[in-house]
Design a protein around this motif. Structure first.
Motif, PDB file in Angstrom:
ATOM      1  N   UNK A   1       7.363  12.807 -15.715  1.00  0.00           N
ATOM      2  CA  UNK A   1       6.751  11.535 -16.102  1.00  0.00           C
ATOM      3  C   UNK A   1       5.809  11.058 -15.004  1.00  0.00           C
ATOM      4  N   UNK A   2       4.682  10.547 -15.415  1.00  0.00           N
ATOM      5  CA  UNK A   2       3.700   9.985 -14.489  1.00  0.00           C
ATOM      6  C   UNK A   2       4.297   8.740 -13.834  1.00  0.00           C
ATOM      7  N   UNK A   3       4.103   8.533 -12.540  1.00  0.00           N
ATOM      8  CA  UNK A   3       4.648   7.342 -11.884  1.00  0.00           C
ATOM      9  C   UNK A   3       3.930   6.049 -12.271  1.00  0.00           C
ATOM     10  N   UNK A   4       2.774   6.134 -12.897  1.00  0.00           N
ATOM     11  CA  UNK A   4       1.999   4.947 -13.250  1.00  0.00           C
ATOM     12  C   UNK A   4       2.160   4.532 -14.699  1.00  0.00           C
ATOM     13  N   UNK A   5       2.497   5.475 -15.587  1.00  0.00           N
ATOM     14  CA  UNK A   5       2.637   5.177 -17.013  1.00  0.00           C
ATOM     15  C   UNK A   5       3.689   6.106 -17.601  1.00  0.00           C
TER      16      UNK A   5
ATOM     17  N   UNK B   1       0.940  20.259 -12.929  1.00  0.00           N
ATOM     18  CA  UNK B   1      -0.273  19.440 -13.032  1.00  0.00           C
ATOM     19  C   UNK B   1      -0.070  18.021 -12.513  1.00  0.00           C
ATOM     20  N   UNK B   2       1.114  17.700 -12.025  1.00  0.00           N
ATOM     21  CA  UNK B   2       1.416  16.318 -11.634  1.00  0.00           C
ATOM     22  C   UNK B   2       0.511  15.827 -10.505  1.00  0.00           C
ATOM     23  N   UNK B   3       0.296  16.631  -9.471  1.00  0.00           N
ATOM     24  CA  UNK B   3      -0.529  16.192  -8.338  1.00  0.00           C
ATOM     25  C   UNK B   3      -1.940  15.823  -8.784  1.00  0.00           C
ATOM     26  N   UNK B   4      -2.521  16.664  -9.634  1.00  0.00           N
ATOM     27  CA  UNK B   4      -3.873  16.377 -10.128  1.00  0.00           C
ATOM     28  C   UNK B   4      -3.858  15.112 -10.992  1.00  0.00           C
TER      29      UNK B   4
ATOM     30  N   UNK C   1      -5.940  11.380 -10.770  1.00  0.00           N
ATOM     31  CA  UNK C   1      -6.928  11.017 -11.788  1.00  0.00           C
ATOM     32  C   UNK C   1      -6.382  10.116 -12.891  1.00  0.00           C
ATOM     33  N   UNK C   2      -5.156   9.662 -12.781  1.00  0.00           N
ATOM     34  CA  UNK C   2      -4.532   8.861 -13.847  1.00  0.00           C
ATOM     35  C   UNK C   2      -5.302   7.558 -14.055  1.00  0.00           C
ATOM     36  N   UNK C   3      -5.626   7.207 -15.298  1.00  0.00           N
ATOM     37  CA  UNK C   3      -6.348   5.962 -15.548  1.00  0.00           C
ATOM     38  C   UNK C   3      -5.534   4.715 -15.197  1.00  0.00           C
ATOM     39  N   UNK C   4      -4.225   4.821 -15.150  1.00  0.00           N
ATOM     40  CA  UNK C   4      -3.380   3.675 -14.810  1.00  0.00           C
ATOM     41  C   UNK C   4      -3.201   3.508 -13.298  1.00  0.00           C
TER      42      UNK C   4
ATOM     43  N   UNK D   1      -3.949   0.871  -6.918  1.00  0.00           N
ATOM     44  CA  UNK D   1      -5.084   0.783  -6.005  1.00  0.00           C
ATOM     45  C   UNK D   1      -5.582  -0.644  -5.837  1.00  0.00           C
ATOM     46  N   UNK D   2      -5.555  -1.438  -6.899  1.00  0.00           N
ATOM     47  CA  UNK D   2      -6.057  -2.798  -6.793  1.00  0.00           C
ATOM     48  C   UNK D   2      -5.179  -3.644  -5.878  1.00  0.00           C
ATOM     49  N   UNK D   3      -3.903  -3.335  -5.770  1.00  0.00           N
ATOM     50  CA  UNK D   3      -3.006  -4.069  -4.876  1.00  0.00           C
ATOM     51  C   UNK D   3      -2.966  -3.458  -3.475  1.00  0.00           C
TER      52      UNK D   3
END
Length: 145
Positions: free
Chosen positions: A43-47, A56-59, A63-66, A71-73
């Motif tokens: 599972x992706x850590x962002x979504x 493929x997790x590192x890539x 590049x995850x859109x979430x 990054x904003x914080x």
């Protein structure tokens, strides 16, 4: 890529034959994950709806859109972007009454003084006595106006 609308059908990441509404995808993923325990998917850590192969997790993390949520914080260095809320001091209110000094007894209702708008439930009586008391209460019942 924008998120799909809640009613749009999306494919299950475990079985492409499964078509699920995007709003129900979380529930479906939990069910399918139990059936595909040996799959090499993580599972992706962002979504949590992003299920990808472990290789493929590192890539995907890069590049995850979430990822913008993190990054904003993460890259806010100053306090100019955060709202400042001023805290007001609580006003003290002067009062003569002190509830801690009052010694009053707790309320004990007098069951004999109940009005005709209350039907009492008789306890400790036989079923026939309870039925008789209930019928008398219904006969004497007067709703509040």
């Amino acid at each position: 890529m924008a998120d799909p609308s809640p009613n749009q059908l999306v494919s299950c990441p475990f079985d492409k034959a499964h078509q699920v509404e995007h709003s129900r995808l979380h529930f479906h993923i939990n069910k399918c994950k139990k059936q595909h325990r040996n799959s090499q998917k993580v599972t992706c850590p962002f979504d949590s709806t992003h299920i990808i192969g472990s290789i493929h997790l590192d890539h995907h993390v890069q590049t995850c859109p979430k990822r913008f949520i993190l990054d904003s914080q993460k890259y806010i260095m100053d306090n100019n972007h955060r709202p400042v809320v001023e805290v007001q001091e609580a006003r003290s209110i002067q009062s003569e009454e002190n509830w801690d000094d009052e010694h009053t007894s707790t309320y004990v209702p007098d069951l004999e003084k109940k009005g005709p708008h209350i039907i009492r439930k008789v306890q400790g009586a036989t079923p026939s006595e309870r039925r008789k008391a209930r019928m008398e209460g219904i006969a004497n019942f007067k709703p509040l106006e």
